[in-house]
Design a protein around this motif. Structure first.
Motif, PDB file in Angstrom:
ATOM      1  N   SER A  32       0.820  -1.204   0.000  1.00 30.12           N
ATOM      2  CA  SER A  32       0.000   0.000   0.000  1.00 30.12           C
ATOM      3  C   SER A  32       0.857   1.259   0.000  1.00 30.12           C
ATOM      4  CB  SER A  32      -0.926   0.012   1.218  1.00 30.12           C
ATOM      5  OG  SER A  32      -1.816  -1.079   1.187  1.00 30.12           O
ATOM      6  N   THR A  33       0.384   2.274  -0.715  1.00 34.56           N
ATOM      7  CA  THR A  33       1.071   3.563  -0.765  1.00 34.56           C
ATOM      8  C   THR A  33       0.849   4.302   0.551  1.00 34.56           C
ATOM      9  OG1 THR A  33       0.701   3.645  -3.146  1.00 34.56           O
ATOM     10  CG2 THR A  33       1.272   5.706  -2.062  1.00 34.56           C
ATOM     11  N   ILE A  34       1.905   4.959   1.043  1.00 27.10           N
ATOM     12  CA  ILE A  34       1.870   5.580   2.369  1.00 27.10           C
ATOM     13  C   ILE A  34       2.261   7.051   2.272  1.00 27.10           C
ATOM     14  CG2 ILE A  34       2.958   5.580   4.659  1.00 27.10           C
ATOM     15  CD1 ILE A  34       3.307   2.537   4.290  1.00 27.10           C
ATOM     16  N   LEU A  35       1.545   7.893   3.015  1.00 28.94           N
ATOM     17  CA  LEU A  35       1.892   9.312   3.128  1.00 28.94           C
ATOM     18  C   LEU A  35       2.215   9.615   4.586  1.00 28.94           C
ATOM     19  CD1 LEU A  35       2.139  12.151   1.895  1.00 28.94           C
ATOM     20  CD2 LEU A  35      -0.288  12.486   2.401  1.00 28.94           C
ATOM     21  N   ILE A  36       3.463  10.024   4.844  1.00 27.04           N
ATOM     22  CA  ILE A  36       3.920  10.354   6.194  1.00 27.04           C
ATOM     23  C   ILE A  36       3.927  11.867   6.341  1.00 27.04           C
ATOM     24  CG2 ILE A  36       5.751  10.071   7.901  1.00 27.04           C
ATOM     25  CD1 ILE A  36       6.764   7.690   6.244  1.00 27.04           C
ATOM     26  N   THR A  37       3.218  12.376   7.340  1.00 26.85           N
ATOM     27  CA  THR A  37       3.174  13.813   7.582  1.00 26.85           C
ATOM     28  C   THR A  37       3.767  14.133   8.953  1.00 26.85           C
ATOM     29  OG1 THR A  37       0.922  13.628   8.460  1.00 26.85           O
ATOM     30  CG2 THR A  37       1.157  14.150   6.118  1.00 26.85           C
ATOM     31  N   GLY A  38       4.276  15.327   9.091  1.00 31.30           N
ATOM     32  CA  GLY A  38       4.869  15.750  10.356  1.00 31.30           C
ATOM     33  C   GLY A  38       5.818  16.898  10.146  1.00 31.30           C
ATOM     34  N   GLU A  39       6.134  17.575  11.219  1.00 28.70           N
ATOM     35  CA  GLU A  39       7.022  18.730  11.148  1.00 28.70           C
ATOM     36  C   GLU A  39       8.439  18.309  10.764  1.00 28.70           C
ATOM     37  OE1 GLU A  39       6.847  20.838  14.832  1.00 28.70           O
ATOM     38  OE2 GLU A  39       4.669  21.073  14.754  1.00 28.70           O
ATOM     39  N   THR A  40       9.217  19.278  10.332  1.00 24.88           N
ATOM     40  CA  THR A  40      10.623  19.031  10.023  1.00 24.88           C
ATOM     41  C   THR A  40      11.352  18.526  11.262  1.00 24.88           C
ATOM     42  OG1 THR A  40      10.628  20.763   8.336  1.00 24.88           O
ATOM     43  CG2 THR A  40      12.770  20.133   9.241  1.00 24.88           C
ATOM     44  N   GLY A  41      12.158  17.486  11.073  1.00 18.68           N
ATOM     45  CA  GLY A  41      12.969  16.971  12.177  1.00 18.68           C
ATOM     46  C   GLY A  41      12.298  15.926  13.027  1.00 18.68           C
ATOM     47  N   THR A  42      11.107  15.454  12.635  1.00 18.28           N
ATOM     48  CA  THR A  42      10.398  14.463  13.460  1.00 18.28           C
ATOM     49  C   THR A  42      10.792  13.021  13.130  1.00 18.28           C
ATOM     50  OG1 THR A  42       8.551  14.647  11.904  1.00 18.28           O
ATOM     51  CG2 THR A  42       8.369  15.872  13.955  1.00 18.28           C
ATOM     52  N   GLY A  43      11.511  12.815  12.017  1.00 16.54           N
ATOM     53  CA  GLY A  43      11.977  11.463  11.691  1.00 16.54           C
ATOM     54  C   GLY A  43      11.130  10.741  10.671  1.00 16.54           C
ATOM     55  N   LYS A  44      10.607  11.482   9.707  1.00 18.68           N
ATOM     56  CA  LYS A  44       9.729  10.862   8.698  1.00 18.68           C
ATOM     57  C   LYS A  44      10.490   9.845   7.839  1.00 18.68           C
ATOM     58  CE  LYS A  44       8.344  14.937   7.127  1.00 18.68           C
ATOM     59  NZ  LYS A  44       8.922  15.841   8.165  1.00 18.68           N
ATOM     60  N   GLU A  45      11.750  10.165   7.483  1.00 18.50           N
ATOM     61  CA  GLU A  45      12.512   9.219   6.668  1.00 18.50           C
ATOM     62  C   GLU A  45      12.858   7.960   7.454  1.00 18.50           C
ATOM     63  OE1 GLU A  45      16.559   8.854   3.923  1.00 18.50           O
ATOM     64  OE2 GLU A  45      15.706  10.834   4.330  1.00 18.50           O
ATOM     65  N   PRO A 224      11.234  23.415  18.650  1.00 15.71           N
ATOM     66  CA  PRO A 224      10.715  23.697  17.296  1.00 15.71           C
ATOM     67  C   PRO A 224      11.404  22.872  16.220  1.00 15.71           C
ATOM     68  CG  PRO A 224      12.070  25.515  18.092  1.00 15.71           C
ATOM     69  CD  PRO A 224      11.833  24.618  19.262  1.00 15.71           C
ATOM     70  N   GLY A 225      12.663  22.443  16.473  1.00 17.54           N
ATOM     71  CA  GLY A 225      13.380  21.616  15.497  1.00 17.54           C
ATOM     72  C   GLY A 225      13.240  20.125  15.742  1.00 17.54           C
ATOM     73  N   VAL A 227      13.216  16.216  17.037  1.00 19.28           N
ATOM     74  CA  VAL A 227      14.252  15.262  17.428  1.00 19.28           C
ATOM     75  C   VAL A 227      15.602  15.651  16.840  1.00 19.28           C
ATOM     76  CG1 VAL A 227      14.978  12.851  17.380  1.00 19.28           C
ATOM     77  CG2 VAL A 227      12.564  13.407  17.648  1.00 19.28           C
ATOM     78  N   ARG A 228      15.605  16.191  15.627  1.00 11.03           N
ATOM     79  CA  ARG A 228      16.860  16.606  15.006  1.00 11.03           C
ATOM     80  C   ARG A 228      17.551  17.685  15.839  1.00 11.03           C
ATOM     81  NH1 ARG A 228      15.510  18.463   9.499  1.00 11.03           N
ATOM     82  NH2 ARG A 228      15.242  16.236   9.113  1.00 11.03           N
ATOM     83  N   GLU A 229      16.778  18.630  16.359  1.00  6.28           N
ATOM     84  CA  GLU A 229      17.343  19.686  17.196  1.00  6.28           C
ATOM     85  C   GLU A 229      17.889  19.106  18.500  1.00  6.28           C
ATOM     86  OE1 GLU A 229      16.123  23.996  19.223  1.00  6.28           O
ATOM     87  OE2 GLU A 229      14.563  22.699  18.382  1.00  6.28           O
ATOM     88  N   LEU A 230      17.158  18.168  19.093  1.00  6.62           N
ATOM     89  CA  LEU A 230      17.618  17.525  20.328  1.00  6.62           C
ATOM     90  C   LEU A 230      18.927  16.780  20.092  1.00  6.62           C
ATOM     91  CD1 LEU A 230      17.230  16.600  23.266  1.00  6.62           C
ATOM     92  CD2 LEU A 230      15.817  14.715  22.397  1.00  6.62           C
ATOM     93  N   LYS A 231      18.996  16.027  19.000  1.00  8.16           N
ATOM     94  CA  LYS A 231      20.211  15.265  18.700  1.00  8.16           C
ATOM     95  C   LYS A 231      21.412  16.194  18.526  1.00  8.16           C
ATOM     96  CE  LYS A 231      22.141  11.798  15.562  1.00  8.16           C
ATOM     97  NZ  LYS A 231      21.880  10.915  14.400  1.00  8.16           N
ATOM     98  N   ASN A 232      21.223  17.288  17.802  1.00 17.23           N
ATOM     99  CA  ASN A 232      22.312  18.237  17.587  1.00 17.23           C
ATOM    100  C   ASN A 232      22.758  18.881  18.892  1.00 17.23           C
ATOM    101  OD1 ASN A 232      22.210  17.701  14.864  1.00 17.23           O
ATOM    102  ND2 ASN A 232      21.033  19.514  14.334  1.00 17.23           N
ATOM    103  N   LEU A 233      21.800  19.195  19.770  1.00 21.75           N
ATOM    104  CA  LEU A 233      22.142  19.805  21.050  1.00 21.75           C
ATOM    105  C   LEU A 233      22.933  18.839  21.915  1.00 21.75           C
ATOM    106  CD1 LEU A 233      21.755  22.208  23.064  1.00 21.75           C
ATOM    107  CD2 LEU A 233      19.853  20.885  23.997  1.00 21.75           C
ATOM    108  N   VAL A 234      22.495  17.586  21.989  1.00 24.12           N
ATOM    109  CA  VAL A 234      23.204  16.587  22.802  1.00 24.12           C
ATOM    110  C   VAL A 234      24.629  16.422  22.305  1.00 24.12           C
ATOM    111  CG1 VAL A 234      23.296  14.142  23.430  1.00 24.12           C
ATOM    112  CG2 VAL A 234      21.110  15.353  23.487  1.00 24.12           C
ATOM    113  N   GLU A 235      24.807  16.359  20.993  1.00 23.62           N
ATOM    114  CA  GLU A 235      26.156  16.210  20.449  1.00 23.62           C
ATOM    115  C   GLU A 235      27.010  17.435  20.758  1.00 23.62           C
ATOM    116  OE1 GLU A 235      28.566  15.320  16.269  1.00 23.62           O
ATOM    117  OE2 GLU A 235      26.385  15.147  16.335  1.00 23.62           O
ATOM    118  N   ARG A 236      26.440  18.625  20.558  1.00 28.58           N
ATOM    119  CA  ARG A 236      27.219  19.851  20.804  1.00 28.58           C
ATOM    120  C   ARG A 236      27.658  19.943  22.262  1.00 28.58           C
ATOM    121  NH1 ARG A 236      23.811  23.053  18.918  1.00 28.58           N
ATOM    122  NH2 ARG A 236      22.861  24.108  20.700  1.00 28.58           N
TER     123      ARG A 236
END
Length: 329
Positions: A32-45, A224-225, A227-236
């Motif tokens: 089945s074809t799937i459409l994933i929606t969500g804000e930037t940085g939520t992990g859609k890929e 606002p960013g 999971v991606r923002e959280l990951k970057n902050l933890v690394e920094r």
């Protein structure tokens, strides 16, 4: 970390994430074809890749295309490929991403960025399961599983005339909405520990964790960013700290934890001693606007929709009530 909290690199134990785990297991077995929606940085890929890895197509290619990252004039050739001599510079034939995804999964990220002309061509491929390379005459049959993703409201795009309604219904067979991090804050400690573990395994840092107060600060933040923002902050923070525990003082004040001050209830009025009607109405309107903006993550289109206003009307009211047009960081 307990495997209960991890599913093909998707981390979490919140109710919404566990629901997504269940959906992935159910839909992965189908085509089945799937459409994933969500804000930037939520992990859609990540979700798209998890579906592919759980599917019968897992040993075939997973082919991602970020439609927003490729210039419009090049996107069509990325999709369909081209034959030698099809245009200036086409010195040899080239296979496109659709052809390469045969027997596998094609992942179209930021699909709302695609032009109407290319949308029409994609619709034909979905319907007919065939296409021609640019400059070619041979019809090429393909068999791929299509997963798309967007951070935009495609129904609004349809109303604006920038997205085809028939394509939307082809893509939206099984919708998956990924919640923003602020709606799954119970996952923050698990995500932080996961990111720290990865950093230690790659010898980037020896940081063991966050103090209680530092973690409390992370739980208060709006993200606002996502999971991606959280990951970057933890690394920094970990790279700068190198070892020990991340303390509250290590977290930058520029994060702007208190994005919106705690508001009083919308109805909290004592008129026994007399009040100014116009002042109270103005204050009520200001608090109502702030509440809608907060719930909509300061996306004005969404806030306007919550209040059943036009976007332009919302902006006019924000200016009148001295509300900044952009969320302060």
């Amino acid at each position: 970390m307990s495997q209960t909290y991890q599913f093909h690199n998707i981390i979490g134990k919140s109710e919404k994430i566990l629901e997504i785990f269940e959906i992935i297991e159910k839909v992965a077995r189908t085509d089945s074809t799937i459409l994933i929606t969500g804000e930037t940085g939520t992990g859609k890929e990540l979700i798209a890749r998890a579906i592919h890895k759980c599917s019968p197509r897992k040993d075939r290619p997973f082919v991602p295309i970020n439609c927003a990252a490729i210039p419009e004039q090049l996107l069509e050739s990325e999709f369909f490929g081209y034959e030698k001599g099809a245009f200036t510079g086409a010195m040899r034939s080239r296979m496109g991403r659709i052809e390469f995804s045969n027997q596998g999964t094609l992942f179209l990220d930021e699909i709302s960025s695609m032009s109407l002309e290319l949308q029409a061509k994609l619709l034909r491929v979905i319907q007919e399961q065939e296409f021609e390379r640019i400059g070619g005459l041979k019809t090429i049959k393909v068999d791929f599983r299509l997963i798309s993703a967007t951070n935009q409201d495609l129904k609004e795009k349809i109303k604006e005339g920038t997205f085809r309604e028939d394509l939307f219904y082809r893509l939206n067979v099984i919708p998956i909405n990924v919640p923003p991090l602020r709606e799954r804050k119970s996952d923050i400690p698990i995500l932080v520990n996961h990111f720290l573990k990865e950093l230690r395994e790659h010898n980037k840092t020896s940081v063991r964790g966050f103090s209680d107060k530092a973690m409390e600060r992370l739980m208060q933040y709006h993200w606002p960013g996502n999971v991606r923002e959280l990951k970057n902050l933890v690394e920094r923070l970990s790279v700068l700290k190198q070892q020990g525990i991340i303390e509250l003082d290590d977290i930058p004040s520029s994060m702007g934890i208190s994005v919106i001050p705690q508001m009083k209830p919308l109805v909290d009025i004592n008129i026994k001693k007399g009040i100014s009607f116009h002042t109270q109405v103005a204050e009520f309107e200001r608090r109502l606007l702030l509440e809608a903006l907060e719930q909509a993550s300061w996306v004005k289109e969404k806030a306007a929709k919550l209040l059943k206003l036009k976007r332009t009307t919302l902006i006019e009211k924000m200016k009148r009530r001295e509300i900044p047009l952009q969320m302060s960081r």
